[in-house]
Scaffold this motif. Sequence first.
Motif, PDB file in Angstrom:
ATOM      1  N   VAL A 103       0.834  -1.204   0.000  1.00 21.78           N
ATOM      2  CA  VAL A 103       0.000   0.000   0.000  1.00 21.78           C
ATOM      3  C   VAL A 103       0.866   1.251   0.000  1.00 21.78           C
ATOM      4  O   VAL A 103       0.636   2.183  -0.769  1.00 21.78           O
ATOM      5  CB  VAL A 103      -0.957   0.014   1.219  1.00 21.78           C
ATOM      6  N   ARG A 144      -4.257   9.304   1.360  1.00 21.95           N
ATOM      7  CA  ARG A 144      -4.687  10.109   0.220  1.00 21.95           C
ATOM      8  C   ARG A 144      -3.922   9.601  -0.993  1.00 21.95           C
ATOM      9  O   ARG A 144      -2.738   9.299  -0.900  1.00 21.95           O
ATOM     10  CB  ARG A 144      -4.396  11.585   0.462  1.00 21.95           C
ATOM     11  N   ALA A 145      -4.607   9.517  -2.119  1.00 24.13           N
ATOM     12  CA  ALA A 145      -3.961   9.076  -3.364  1.00 24.13           C
ATOM     13  C   ALA A 145      -2.797  10.006  -3.680  1.00 24.13           C
ATOM     14  O   ALA A 145      -2.915  11.223  -3.568  1.00 24.13           O
ATOM     15  CB  ALA A 145      -4.977   9.071  -4.497  1.00 24.13           C
ATOM     16  N   ASP A 146      -1.682   9.431  -4.081  1.00 25.60           N
ATOM     17  CA  ASP A 146      -0.487  10.193  -4.424  1.00 25.60           C
ATOM     18  C   ASP A 146      -0.031   9.752  -5.811  1.00 25.60           C
ATOM     19  O   ASP A 146       0.440   8.626  -5.981  1.00 25.60           O
ATOM     20  CB  ASP A 146       0.607   9.927  -3.383  1.00 25.60           C
ATOM     21  N   SER A 197      -2.095   9.471  -8.415  1.00 25.06           N
ATOM     22  CA  SER A 197      -3.214   8.880  -9.147  1.00 25.06           C
ATOM     23  C   SER A 197      -4.500   9.508  -8.632  1.00 25.06           C
ATOM     24  O   SER A 197      -4.483  10.264  -7.660  1.00 25.06           O
ATOM     25  CB  SER A 197      -3.251   7.356  -8.945  1.00 25.06           C
ATOM     26  N   THR A 227      -8.264   9.379  -6.829  1.00 24.10           N
ATOM     27  CA  THR A 227      -8.816   8.640  -5.692  1.00 24.10           C
ATOM     28  C   THR A 227      -9.450   7.344  -6.160  1.00 24.10           C
ATOM     29  O   THR A 227      -9.299   6.293  -5.524  1.00 24.10           O
ATOM     30  CB  THR A 227      -9.842   9.505  -4.941  1.00 24.10           C
ATOM     31  N   GLU A 234      -8.691   5.537  -8.850  1.00 25.93           N
ATOM     32  CA  GLU A 234      -7.636   4.586  -9.211  1.00 25.93           C
ATOM     33  C   GLU A 234      -6.997   3.982  -7.970  1.00 25.93           C
ATOM     34  O   GLU A 234      -6.728   2.775  -7.914  1.00 25.93           O
ATOM     35  CB  GLU A 234      -6.560   5.271 -10.061  1.00 25.93           C
ATOM     36  N   GLU A 235      -6.771   4.809  -6.951  1.00 26.58           N
ATOM     37  CA  GLU A 235      -6.160   4.310  -5.724  1.00 26.58           C
ATOM     38  C   GLU A 235      -7.108   3.359  -4.996  1.00 26.58           C
ATOM     39  O   GLU A 235      -6.657   2.337  -4.466  1.00 26.58           O
ATOM     40  CB  GLU A 235      -5.743   5.469  -4.808  1.00 26.58           C
ATOM     41  N   ARG A 260      -6.822   0.066  -6.668  1.00 21.48           N
ATOM     42  CA  ARG A 260      -5.540  -0.559  -6.323  1.00 21.48           C
ATOM     43  C   ARG A 260      -5.589  -1.158  -4.921  1.00 21.48           C
ATOM     44  O   ARG A 260      -5.156  -2.297  -4.706  1.00 21.48           O
ATOM     45  CB  ARG A 260      -4.408   0.472  -6.417  1.00 21.48           C
ATOM     46  N   LEU A 261      -6.118  -0.418  -3.955  1.00 20.39           N
ATOM     47  CA  LEU A 261      -6.188  -0.912  -2.577  1.00 20.39           C
ATOM     48  C   LEU A 261      -7.060  -2.158  -2.482  1.00 20.39           C
ATOM     49  O   LEU A 261      -6.708  -3.118  -1.785  1.00 20.39           O
ATOM     50  CB  LEU A 261      -6.712   0.184  -1.646  1.00 20.39           C
ATOM     51  N   LEU A 314      -9.510   6.038   2.926  1.00 17.82           N
ATOM     52  CA  LEU A 314      -8.965   6.681   1.740  1.00 17.82           C
ATOM     53  C   LEU A 314      -9.739   7.973   1.590  1.00 17.82           C
ATOM     54  O   LEU A 314     -10.958   7.961   1.369  1.00 17.82           O
ATOM     55  CB  LEU A 314      -9.125   5.807   0.494  1.00 17.82           C
TER      56      LEU A 314
END
Length: 122
Positions: A25, A70-72, A74, A76, A78-79, A82-83, A114
């Motif tokens: 993550v 917080r998405a970094d 990408s 939110t 997309e993150e 991914r998660l 998130l």
Amino acid sequence: MTSRISVLCIDALEPRVVADFWCRVLDWRIREETDGGVTLGPPDPALPGIDVFPVPERKTLKNRLHLDLRADGSTTEEELRRLLELGATRVDVGQSPDVTWTVLADPEGNEFCLLGRTVQEL
């Protein structure tokens, strides 16, 4: 003088499973692994990390402390995808349907959020 956070601790039945999840993550690495637990952290060892300690019992209640991510690099959305692919699950802790964050849990049920986009990102 003040204090500073050195490490956050997570209890787990399977510390390595939880540590591996958080490494993926956060794009961190395992710093140390012993029978007493697993330490993970970012490349800079001066920054706080996470210790995952073995416990004999399963988590039964909502966390009293949790991480907000917080998405970094990408979106939110997309993150979140991914998660979920990494093994996170959606969790209902009583949040209303119009909140700007998503409540998730790691493989052992430890909640984290998130966060949605900030005003500056819009």
